[in-house]
Write an enzyme that holds these catalytic residues in place. Structure first.
Site, short mmCIF file in Angstrom:
data_model
loop_
_atom_site.label_atom_id
_atom_site.label_comp_id
_atom_site.label_asym_id
_atom_site.label_seq_id
_atom_site.Cartn_x
_atom_site.Cartn_y
_atom_site.Cartn_z
N ARG A 1 31.33 64.61 36.68
CA ARG A 1 31.64 65.15 35.35
C ARG A 1 30.85 64.50 34.21
O ARG A 1 30.54 65.17 33.23
CB ARG A 1 33.14 64.96 35.04
CG ARG A 1 34.06 65.80 35.88
CD ARG A 1 35.51 65.55 35.50
NE ARG A 1 35.82 66.01 34.15
CZ ARG A 1 36.18 67.25 33.85
NH1 ARG A 1 36.26 68.17 34.80
NH2 ARG A 1 36.46 67.60 32.61
N HIS B 1 24.43 45.77 60.35
CA HIS B 1 23.67 45.08 59.31
C HIS B 1 22.78 46.10 58.63
O HIS B 1 21.87 46.66 59.24
CB HIS B 1 22.83 43.95 59.93
CG HIS B 1 22.33 42.96 58.92
ND1 HIS B 1 21.32 43.26 58.04
CD2 HIS B 1 22.70 41.68 58.66
CE1 HIS B 1 21.08 42.21 57.29
NE2 HIS B 1 21.91 41.22 57.64
N HIS C 1 43.43 48.26 6.14
CA HIS C 1 44.75 48.37 6.79
C HIS C 1 45.19 49.82 6.94
O HIS C 1 46.37 50.11 7.05
CB HIS C 1 45.81 47.57 6.01
CG HIS C 1 45.37 46.22 5.58
ND1 HIS C 1 45.39 45.12 6.43
CD2 HIS C 1 44.84 45.78 4.41
CE1 HIS C 1 44.91 44.06 5.79
NE2 HIS C 1 44.56 44.44 4.56
N SER D 1 43.87 73.53 23.19
CA SER D 1 45.13 73.28 23.89
C SER D 1 45.52 74.52 24.67
O SER D 1 45.38 75.64 24.18
CB SER D 1 46.23 72.92 22.88
OG SER D 1 47.51 72.95 23.50
#
Length: 479
Positions: free
Chosen positions: A12, A80, A153, A283
């Site tokens: 993806r 191996h 903030h 959606s």
């Protein structure tokens, strides 16, 4: 029917170019190139290796020559992987079979290949970083004058500009680029060090001639495109190298996640959005949704890389003396997948930065909702110039600001601070005079100049140096 697990990084997210770097074809053809380089160096320094043998090895070194079925059959028998590929290579090169891997240990091909692949992968990452930087530079320049709310903030603070904020994202990616450049320049091959790093087997081959042992290693490094080999090692190169490289990728991931997180917040405020295709569905339940799915994917993949840094760090710390094998299985996962995830992140970032959507009217609306508060200091100073008392004016602005804040937060009304001040005779200013203080461009400081100076002084040299990386830089995402 697909009934086997496949990594989403391959199916993806990651580019074909990055997937090829860590593909079996690239890995095992690099092993063969290393065997050619070893044979050539030994021949040139007088060991019984012929030009015919070197030519035969070289003729069968390409990925199209690898017989994977034969190698798998040998590995099932020998248990191996290196010896299995030596035998498969030898079947194709019967004249050279006796001298393949002469004096070497498994890490000669394994570790040297890892370094070669990491260098190539870092070069690809570097070019992808440059493309993101280029896109953000154009965006920053375009919007260097457009005022927007700055946040500390995540609370409204002084104004900045959309372009100035973009330079904050841009600067972190530029820091990452410098780190990638350093890592590329600093990578060294393991070279031909032998089973415990002493080069004893090569000293035996060259009959005690130390200069020829060193010369062989120099020749191998030069043929493989490196200036030098590590000065000392055990059987492997120090696993701190993997730690440094993956940490570099994690730094890119952190920058990308910061950028994508800011965009997710801006999308919530409807100020700036990532590209959204005409037929894209946001959606399955809510047709109106425009989810910032690209930015969310960046954050998800970035989290994976930042967690992945623990793997090489722990591996590096647990290597016993000259060599243990508890690194191998972990390295096969942690290093390539960090590169694949970083590649995916940068390709998504290229796509996002190539089509950012700025909603200027929404930005202006948000500014005007907060600007009266920000303008209050300028209003106060203007009133002082007209003969007012600074301390009395400060107190009145504080009281009016609380009332205006109550109207906005508790009553859902417009910010009426200017009306409140205009009605206060202590200020002696009309609404028109007060409104003159509400010009956003008065509050952006040196943002336009900072953007221009930064782009000219820091970014332009990058884009000039890596101009070739910008050809065909537009990225379309398949999913």
């Amino acid at each position: 029917m697909k009934n086997n697990y496949e990594s989403p990084l391959s199916s993806r997210y990651a580019s074909r170019e990055m997937q090829y770097i860590f593909s079996p074809d690239k890995k095992f053809s690099t092993w063969r190139r290393l065997w050619v380089a070893l044979a050539r160096a030994e021949m040139e320094l007088g060991l019984p290796v012929t030009q015919e043998q070197v030519d035969e090895l070289e003729a069968h070194a390409g990925p199209e020559c690898i017989d994977y079925e034969a190698a798998a059959a040998y590995e099932k028998q020998l248990r191996h992987d290196v010896m299995a590929h030596i035998h498969a290579y030898g079947d194709q090169c019967p004249k050279a079979m006796p001298i393949i891997h002469l004096g070497a240990t498994s890490c000669y091909v394994g570790d040297n290949t890892d370094i070669i692949l990491m260098k190539e992968a870092l070069t690809l990452i570097r070019d992808e970083l440059v493309r993101v930087i280029n896109n953000l530079a154009k965006f920053a320049d375009q919007y260097k004058d457009l005022p927007t709310l700055g946040y500390t903030h995540f609370q409204a603070a002084q104004l900045t500009t959309v372009g100035k904020r973009a330079t904050l994202w841009l600067n972190e990616f530029a820091m990452d680029l410098h780190e990638v450049e350093y890592r590329i320049a600093d990578l060294k091959l393991l070279g031909s060090k032998g089973t415990t790093g002493t080069q004893a087997s090569f000293l035996e081959l060259f009959e005690g001639d130390h200069e020829k042992v060193k010369a062989a290693e120099d020749k191998i490094a030069k043929e493989m495109g490196f200036d030098a080999c590590v000065p000392v090692s055990g059987q492997t190169y120090s696993r701190k190298t993997d730690t440094f490289v993956v940490n570099t990728l994690a730094g890119i991931a952190a920058s990308a996640s910061k950028f994508a997180t800011d965009l997710r917040l801006l999308a919530h405020m409807k100020e700036i959005e990532e590209p959204f295709e005409k037929n894209q569905i946001g959606s399955s339940a809510m047709p109106y949704k425009r989810n910032p799915m690209r930015c969310e994917r960046v954050c998800a993949l970035a989290r994976y890389i930042m967690c992945d840094v623990m793997n090489p760090s722990i591996t590096s710390s647990t290597q016993w003396f000259e060599r243990t094998l508890d690194d191998s299985a972990n390295k096969r996962l942690s290093v390539p997948e960090a590169f694949l995830a970083c590649d995916a992140i940068l390709r998504i970032c290229q796509n996002i930065t190539d089509g950012l959507v700025v909603h200027e009217k929404v930005i202006e609306k948000h500014i005007l909702e907060e600007l009266p508060f920000m303008a209050s200091e300028n209003i106060m100073m203007d009133a002082v110039k007209r003969g007012g008392n600074r301390q009395e004016l400060h107190e009145r602005i504080r009281v009016h600001s609380l009332e205006a804040g109550h109207n906005v937060k508790d009553l859902g009304l417009e910010n009426n601070l200017i009306d409140l001040i205009a009605a206060d005779p202590l200020f002696g200013m009309t609404k028109e005079e007060l409104t003159a203080h509400l010009e956003p461009s008065r509050y952006i400081g040196r943002c336009p100049e900072q953007v221009t100076e930064y782009l000219a002084g820091e970014v332009a040299p990058i884009l000039e140096q890596y101009a070739s990386a910008l050809d065909g830089s537009t990225v379309e995402l398949s999913v």
